[in-house]
Design a protein around this motif. Structure first.
Motif, PDB file in Angstrom:
ATOM      1  N   ARG A  30      -0.905  -2.755   3.569  1.00  0.00           N
ATOM      2  CA  ARG A  30      -1.396  -1.839   2.530  1.00  0.00           C
ATOM      3  C   ARG A  30      -0.392  -0.700   2.362  1.00  0.00           C
ATOM      4  NH1 ARG A  30      -6.051   0.708   4.339  1.00  0.00           N
ATOM      5  NH2 ARG A  30      -5.403   0.230   6.450  1.00  0.00           N
ATOM      6  N   TRP A  31      -0.078  -0.405   1.113  1.00  0.00           N
ATOM      7  CA  TRP A  31       0.886   0.634   0.789  1.00  0.00           C
ATOM      8  C   TRP A  31       0.331   1.542  -0.293  1.00  0.00           C
ATOM      9  CZ3 TRP A  31       5.645   1.223   3.135  1.00  0.00           C
ATOM     10  CH2 TRP A  31       6.028   0.195   3.986  1.00  0.00           C
ATOM     11  N   ALA A  32       0.652   2.838  -0.202  1.00  0.00           N
ATOM     12  CA  ALA A  32       0.313   3.803  -1.254  1.00  0.00           C
ATOM     13  C   ALA A  32       1.606   4.182  -1.963  1.00  0.00           C
ATOM     14  CB  ALA A  32      -0.336   5.043  -0.658  1.00  0.00           C
ATOM     15  N   LYS A  33       1.516   4.374  -3.259  1.00  0.00           N
ATOM     16  CA  LYS A  33       2.673   4.785  -4.037  1.00  0.00           C
ATOM     17  C   LYS A  33       2.413   6.200  -4.556  1.00  0.00           C
ATOM     18  CE  LYS A  33       3.544   2.809  -8.054  1.00  0.00           C
ATOM     19  NZ  LYS A  33       4.021   1.882  -9.088  1.00  0.00           N
ATOM     20  N   HIS A  34       3.277   7.124  -4.184  1.00  0.00           N
ATOM     21  CA  HIS A  34       3.130   8.528  -4.589  1.00  0.00           C
ATOM     22  C   HIS A  34       4.130   8.835  -5.695  1.00  0.00           C
ATOM     23  CE1 HIS A  34       0.552   9.212  -1.109  1.00  0.00           C
ATOM     24  NE2 HIS A  34       1.457   8.590  -0.375  1.00  0.00           N
ATOM     25  N   GLU A  35       3.612   9.275  -6.816  1.00  0.00           N
ATOM     26  CA  GLU A  35       4.453   9.582  -7.969  1.00  0.00           C
ATOM     27  C   GLU A  35       5.237  10.871  -7.728  1.00  0.00           C
ATOM     28  OE1 GLU A  35       4.867   7.498 -10.420  1.00  0.00           O
ATOM     29  OE2 GLU A  35       3.301   6.123  -9.749  1.00  0.00           O
ATOM     30  N   VAL A  36       6.514  10.885  -8.134  1.00  0.00           N
ATOM     31  CA  VAL A  36       7.386  12.052  -8.022  1.00  0.00           C
ATOM     32  C   VAL A  36       7.995  12.286  -9.403  1.00  0.00           C
ATOM     33  CG1 VAL A  36       9.424  13.031  -6.895  1.00  0.00           C
ATOM     34  CG2 VAL A  36       7.900  11.489  -5.620  1.00  0.00           C
ATOM     35  N   ILE A  37       7.868  13.485  -9.926  1.00  0.00           N
ATOM     36  CA  ILE A  37       8.368  13.789 -11.263  1.00  0.00           C
ATOM     37  C   ILE A  37       9.889  13.645 -11.292  1.00  0.00           C
ATOM     38  CG2 ILE A  37       8.620  15.606 -13.016  1.00  0.00           C
ATOM     39  CD1 ILE A  37       5.897  16.675 -12.079  1.00  0.00           C
ATOM     40  N   GLY A  38      10.390  12.866 -12.244  1.00  0.00           N
ATOM     41  CA  GLY A  38      11.816  12.700 -12.453  1.00  0.00           C
ATOM     42  C   GLY A  38      12.508  11.782 -11.468  1.00  0.00           C
ATOM     43  N   LYS A  39      11.779  11.207 -10.544  1.00  0.00           N
ATOM     44  CA  LYS A  39      12.379  10.318  -9.547  1.00  0.00           C
ATOM     45  C   LYS A  39      11.502   9.081  -9.372  1.00  0.00           C
ATOM     46  CE  LYS A  39      14.468  14.016  -6.862  1.00  0.00           C
ATOM     47  NZ  LYS A  39      14.587  14.634  -5.552  1.00  0.00           N
ATOM     48  N   LYS A  40      12.033   8.159  -8.632  1.00  0.00           N
ATOM     49  CA  LYS A  40      11.236   6.981  -8.302  1.00  0.00           C
ATOM     50  C   LYS A  40      10.105   7.385  -7.370  1.00  0.00           C
ATOM     51  CE  LYS A  40      14.574   3.287  -8.845  1.00  0.00           C
ATOM     52  NZ  LYS A  40      15.056   2.038  -8.273  1.00  0.00           N
ATOM     53  N   PRO A  41       8.988   6.640  -7.428  1.00  0.00           N
ATOM     54  CA  PRO A  41       7.884   6.950  -6.515  1.00  0.00           C
ATOM     55  C   PRO A  41       8.295   6.719  -5.058  1.00  0.00           C
ATOM     56  CG  PRO A  41       7.269   5.210  -8.075  1.00  0.00           C
ATOM     57  CD  PRO A  41       8.695   5.528  -8.310  1.00  0.00           C
ATOM     58  N   THR A  42       7.588   7.370  -4.157  1.00  0.00           N
ATOM     59  CA  THR A  42       7.801   7.127  -2.735  1.00  0.00           C
ATOM     60  C   THR A  42       6.666   6.256  -2.209  1.00  0.00           C
ATOM     61  OG1 THR A  42       6.640   9.135  -2.082  1.00  0.00           O
ATOM     62  CG2 THR A  42       9.010   9.309  -2.396  1.00  0.00           C
ATOM     63  N   SER A  43       7.001   5.431  -1.252  1.00  0.00           N
ATOM     64  CA  SER A  43       6.017   4.515  -0.679  1.00  0.00           C
ATOM     65  C   SER A  43       5.596   5.012   0.692  1.00  0.00           C
ATOM     66  CB  SER A  43       6.609   3.118  -0.545  1.00  0.00           C
ATOM     67  OG  SER A  43       6.966   2.618  -1.808  1.00  0.00           O
ATOM     68  N   GLU A  44       4.294   4.810   0.987  1.00  0.00           N
ATOM     69  CA  GLU A  44       3.760   5.179   2.297  1.00  0.00           C
ATOM     70  C   GLU A  44       2.971   4.004   2.854  1.00  0.00           C
ATOM     71  OE1 GLU A  44       0.813   8.454   4.414  1.00  0.00           O
ATOM     72  OE2 GLU A  44       0.980   8.421   2.243  1.00  0.00           O
ATOM     73  N   PHE A  45       3.324   3.603   4.063  1.00  0.00           N
ATOM     74  CA  PHE A  45       2.607   2.520   4.733  1.00  0.00           C
ATOM     75  C   PHE A  45       1.251   3.034   5.198  1.00  0.00           C
ATOM     76  CE2 PHE A  45       1.646   0.159   8.716  1.00  0.00           C
ATOM     77  CZ  PHE A  45       1.514  -1.109   8.158  1.00  0.00           C
ATOM     78  N   ILE A  46       0.190   2.389   4.739  1.00  0.00           N
ATOM     79  CA  ILE A  46      -1.172   2.780   5.104  1.00  0.00           C
ATOM     80  C   ILE A  46      -1.629   2.028   6.353  1.00  0.00           C
ATOM     81  CG2 ILE A  46      -3.575   2.883   4.327  1.00  0.00           C
ATOM     82  CD1 ILE A  46      -1.692   4.707   2.771  1.00  0.00           C
ATOM     83  N   GLY A  47      -1.295   0.750   6.435  1.00  0.00           N
ATOM     84  CA  GLY A  47      -1.695  -0.060   7.577  1.00  0.00           C
ATOM     85  C   GLY A  47      -1.792  -1.524   7.191  1.00  0.00           C
ATOM     86  N   PRO A  48      -2.146  -2.363   8.146  1.00  0.00           N
ATOM     87  CA  PRO A  48      -2.277  -3.794   7.837  1.00  0.00           C
ATOM     88  C   PRO A  48      -3.514  -4.057   6.984  1.00  0.00           C
ATOM     89  CG  PRO A  48      -2.937  -3.370  10.097  1.00  0.00           C
ATOM     90  CD  PRO A  48      -2.407  -2.072   9.549  1.00  0.00           C
ATOM     91  N   ASP A  49      -3.444  -5.095   6.179  1.00  0.00           N
ATOM     92  CA  ASP A  49      -4.588  -5.525   5.388  1.00  0.00           C
ATOM     93  C   ASP A  49      -5.298  -6.651   6.143  1.00  0.00           C
ATOM     94  OD1 ASP A  49      -6.385  -5.586   3.298  1.00  0.00           O
ATOM     95  OD2 ASP A  49      -4.892  -6.006   1.758  1.00  0.00           O
ATOM     96  N   LEU A  50      -6.431  -7.090   5.641  1.00  0.00           N
ATOM     97  CA  LEU A  50      -7.158  -8.198   6.251  1.00  0.00           C
ATOM     98  C   LEU A  50      -6.449  -9.510   5.937  1.00  0.00           C
ATOM     99  CD1 LEU A  50     -10.783  -7.121   5.284  1.00  0.00           C
ATOM    100  CD2 LEU A  50      -9.673  -6.866   7.512  1.00  0.00           C
ATOM    101  N   ASP A  51      -6.314 -10.368   6.934  1.00  0.00           N
ATOM    102  CA  ASP A  51      -5.716 -11.680   6.733  1.00  0.00           C
ATOM    103  C   ASP A  51      -6.709 -12.587   6.012  1.00  0.00           C
ATOM    104  OD1 ASP A  51      -3.605 -10.698   8.197  1.00  0.00           O
ATOM    105  OD2 ASP A  51      -3.729 -12.203   9.789  1.00  0.00           O
ATOM    106  N   THR A  52      -6.171 -13.592   5.350  1.00  0.00           N
ATOM    107  CA  THR A  52      -7.009 -14.640   4.761  1.00  0.00           C
ATOM    108  C   THR A  52      -6.492 -15.993   5.245  1.00  0.00           C
ATOM    109  OG1 THR A  52      -5.675 -14.800   2.746  1.00  0.00           O
ATOM    110  CG2 THR A  52      -7.584 -13.317   2.694  1.00  0.00           C
ATOM    111  N   ILE A  53      -7.404 -16.932   5.314  1.00  0.00           N
ATOM    112  CA  ILE A  53      -7.066 -18.311   5.686  1.00  0.00           C
ATOM    113  C   ILE A  53      -7.756 -19.234   4.691  1.00  0.00           C
ATOM    114  CG2 ILE A  53      -7.520 -20.135   7.385  1.00  0.00           C
ATOM    115  CD1 ILE A  53      -7.059 -18.106   9.579  1.00  0.00           C
TER     116      ILE A  53
END
Length: 132
Positions: A30-53
């Motif tokens: 899971r990742w969050a994307k933080h918007e930054v004015i005039g630049k590319k967004p920054t990414s933040e690792f939130i944690g693992p997501d649930l696996d699927t099978i």
């Protein structure tokens, strides 16, 4: 025994064949994307997501299983929302348990009076992590 999900045992022996194919496990983060004015967004690792099978179960009445009964067992599990351990070989998969997210039935050969001789089940499980 090949493994089990709750009370459903995957096995092959002289009198019964109940196994699966096309076993696929997906892992994501899971990742969050933080918007930054005039630049590319920054990414933040939130944690693992649930696996699927996902996997397919081929059912054939000539191999000691009752296709409709097996289909109904999975249907009940999906509708009940219960979680169970998934074991393949001697290995427990996932952090804790798994829930049945979806069940797709394909009735193959149908005999007199609607008796299903063969068919397939497509199963999708999602990891279930119980909080304390």
């Amino acid at each position: 025994m090949i493994g089990y999900y709750g009370d459903i045992h995957f096995e092959t022996n002289d009198s019964r064949i109940l196994t699966f194919s096309d076993f696929q496990r997906n892992t994501a983060s899971r990742w969050a994307k933080h918007e930054v004015i005039g630049k590319k967004p920054t990414s933040e690792f939130i944690g693992p997501d649930l696996d699927t099978i996902s996997f397919t179960i081929q059912l054939n009445g000539q191999y000691g299983v009752h296709p409709l009964k097996e289909m109904d067992r999975w249907l009940v599990k999906a509708r009940a929302g219960s979680a169970a351990k998934l074991v393949i070989g001697n290995k427990f998969l996932g952090v804790d348990k798994w829930v049945v997210k979806s069940v797709s039935q394909m009735w193959g050969t149908i005999l007199n009076k609607g008796q299903v001789l063969s068919g397939n089940l497509d199963i999708e499980l999602e990891e279930y992590v119980e909080r304390v």
